[in-house]
Structure formats: structure tokens, C-alpha cells
Design a protein around this motif. Sequence first.
Motif, PDB file in Angstrom:
ATOM      1  N   TYR A   1       0.841  -1.204   0.000  1.00 48.34           N
ATOM      2  CA  TYR A   1       0.000   0.000   0.000  1.00 48.34           C
ATOM      3  C   TYR A   1       0.876   1.253   0.000  1.00 48.34           C
TER       4      TYR A   1
ATOM      5  N   GLN B   1      -6.430  -7.505   3.127  1.00 42.11           N
ATOM      6  CA  GLN B   1      -7.075  -6.625   2.150  1.00 42.11           C
ATOM      7  C   GLN B   1      -8.139  -5.765   2.825  1.00 42.11           C
ATOM      8  N   THR B   2      -8.901  -6.374   3.729  1.00 39.71           N
ATOM      9  CA  THR B   2      -9.926  -5.624   4.460  1.00 39.71           C
ATOM     10  C   THR B   2      -9.292  -4.530   5.309  1.00 39.71           C
TER      11      THR B   2
ATOM     12  N   ASN C   1      -8.147  -1.764   2.937  1.00 40.60           N
ATOM     13  CA  ASN C   1      -9.320  -1.063   2.393  1.00 40.60           C
ATOM     14  C   ASN C   1      -9.934  -0.129   3.436  1.00 40.60           C
TER      15      ASN C   1
END
Length: 350
Positions: A168, A240-241, A244
Amino acid sequence: MLAGVHNSDLKHEYVSSIPLESPYDRQIMKDLSRTFPEHELFKNDAVGQKTLFRLMKAYALHDVENGYCQGMAFVAGILLMQMPEEDAFSVLVTLMDTYGLRGLFMPGVPLVGLGSHQFERLLEQHLPDVATCCKREGVNVSMFLTQWLMTLFAPSLPLPCVFHIMDYILAVGQSPDLYHGFLELFFRVALTLLRDSADEIVALTFDGILMHLKGEMKGRYRWVNTDATSDFNSPNAVSQTLVNSAIGWDLSLSTLNTWEKQYQSEKDLRESKQALIDETMDKRRILQQKGDQLDDSIKTLQARIEQDASGFREKVEKLETQAEEYEQRLDRLRVHNVVLNDLVRIHAEG
């Protein structure tokens, strides 16, 4: 993770550094066993420790001004788990120089101080219940944020989450719309972690809060791997959660800039006060030294006076003794003179 990975000059620099020594080699060796000690790549003097040593030595030689600082090894270790060491060196240099991580490891760790100041206010603004709980229990933000910053959450999260956070940062950390790139992304992840654990945190006391934030919350983000073909260390649904959720935070660039100016102003004031205190203490030390020197001079003079007085007393006593002897001799002479006078008188009369 492609940032800087194709920089042939950096790769050549890394290869050239392998046979060299750095002033930090001993410190790097001491820290190797503390870096991902449970990971197969690094534990028990595994091959990864030797690779990590070479990478840290190369960076210390590259950044002559800063050299090596404890904590760098976690960032380097994350990279080594995902790419060859030459590529890891290139990406590490890029992260430090282009993404702003270097400020975490400079003397005085300036980015840690600034980040703690700003995150404390972000916490008050976005998670007031957590902020109130931390204040009530005496938990200063820097008590957990410093570790999170300098290790990119490595001790507190499962590796898939750490890798996903690194991806990220590398993917969007150079955006001109971000505040200090890396730092704003870090704030977003940190806020997400605290929001996820808010219910637990507000029910804990001082020790419990720190234990939770420095490692116990890791269980919340573990991924149960049900696919035998999947790589445990790869980004997954849980990581990923997390990322996000971090992306969803709306942080005001102008507010962060205002807090930075406030922090710098307060820092300048503290440094000015400290400089005045240091100057006063220096003057006090000088006066104390002069006072001590004066005391020594007085003691020396007193000793000399006492010595001279002692000598003078001895001379006086000697003179007094001589005077007594002279007086006794004079008395004898007087008696002798009387006798002589009597003899002369008798002789004259006869």
C-alpha cells in the motif's frame, strides 16, 4: 513492489559493498537476533540473518550521515522476505529517500516526534473514546506509536498484513496529494487498528492497553488458510480488508500541515528554553568551578599562613629561650661583678 527495484546503480553499489566493513557492524550483529526471531528466514543464525547483515551494512555505508539505526532491520527484513537482497537494497534506499522513511531513523528521530504529536490529535478527533481512555490510563501515544512507526507494525500484526501495508505504501506513497506520503498512509492504518480494537481498549488499564497494541491484537488479523495452494505470507482477505478500511479515512491535509507548524513552533520553544537552561547550567558550572578554585586557593593560602605562623612561633619561642638564657647569664655577671667589687674594695682597704 517495484519502487527502485530496477535501479542498476544501487544494485551495483550493493554488490560493491559486500566485502567492505562499516562502523556499525557490531551493532548490526547485536540486533540481528531481535529481528523477526520466529521467522524461519531469520531465526537461529539462519541464512536470512547473514543476508540481513549485508543489507544493513550496505545501507549504513550508503547513508554516511545517518548510518545505521535500530529498527531499520525490520523494514529491511520485510523486503528480504519478498525479494532478492540486491532488489531489497534498491527498494530500501528508495523508501528512505523518496518515501520519507529516513526521517524515522535520523538523529533525534524527527518524524517520530512529529508523527506522535499529530496522531495524538487525530485520535482525539476521530476516536475520542480511545483518546480519553489512553489519557485516563496514562498511555502516551508515543508508547506504542514509536514501535509501529519504526517497524511498520511488524511486531503487532501478522506478516500478510505487514506485507499488504508495505504494498500500500509503495503503491501510493509518492502521491503529491498525500501529507508526507508514507506518514499519512501510516496514520490511516494506525487509526484503523485502534478503531477495530476500540471496545477492548476502553475496557483495559495501562498495562493491558500496551500489551494489546504491541502484540495481543495480532490474533484479530490472523487469516485461517483453508486453501493448501495458498501462500500464508501472501496478502489475503483479512489484510485486504485492513488496507481497504485504512484507505477510507478522510484526513485533512491542511489540518495536518497546521499541526506540523504547531509542533515545530512548540519544538522550537522547547529547544529555546532548553538552550537557555543549558546556558544557565554552563554558567553555573563555570561559577562552581571558579568557586572551587577559589576555595582551593583559600585553603592553600590558609595552609601557607599556618605554616608561616608555625615557623614564626618557633622563632619566637627560640628568641624567648635565648632571652631567658641571656637574662640568666646577665644575672650571673651581676653576681660576679658584685664579688669583684667586693674584692677590689677589700684590697683597697688593706
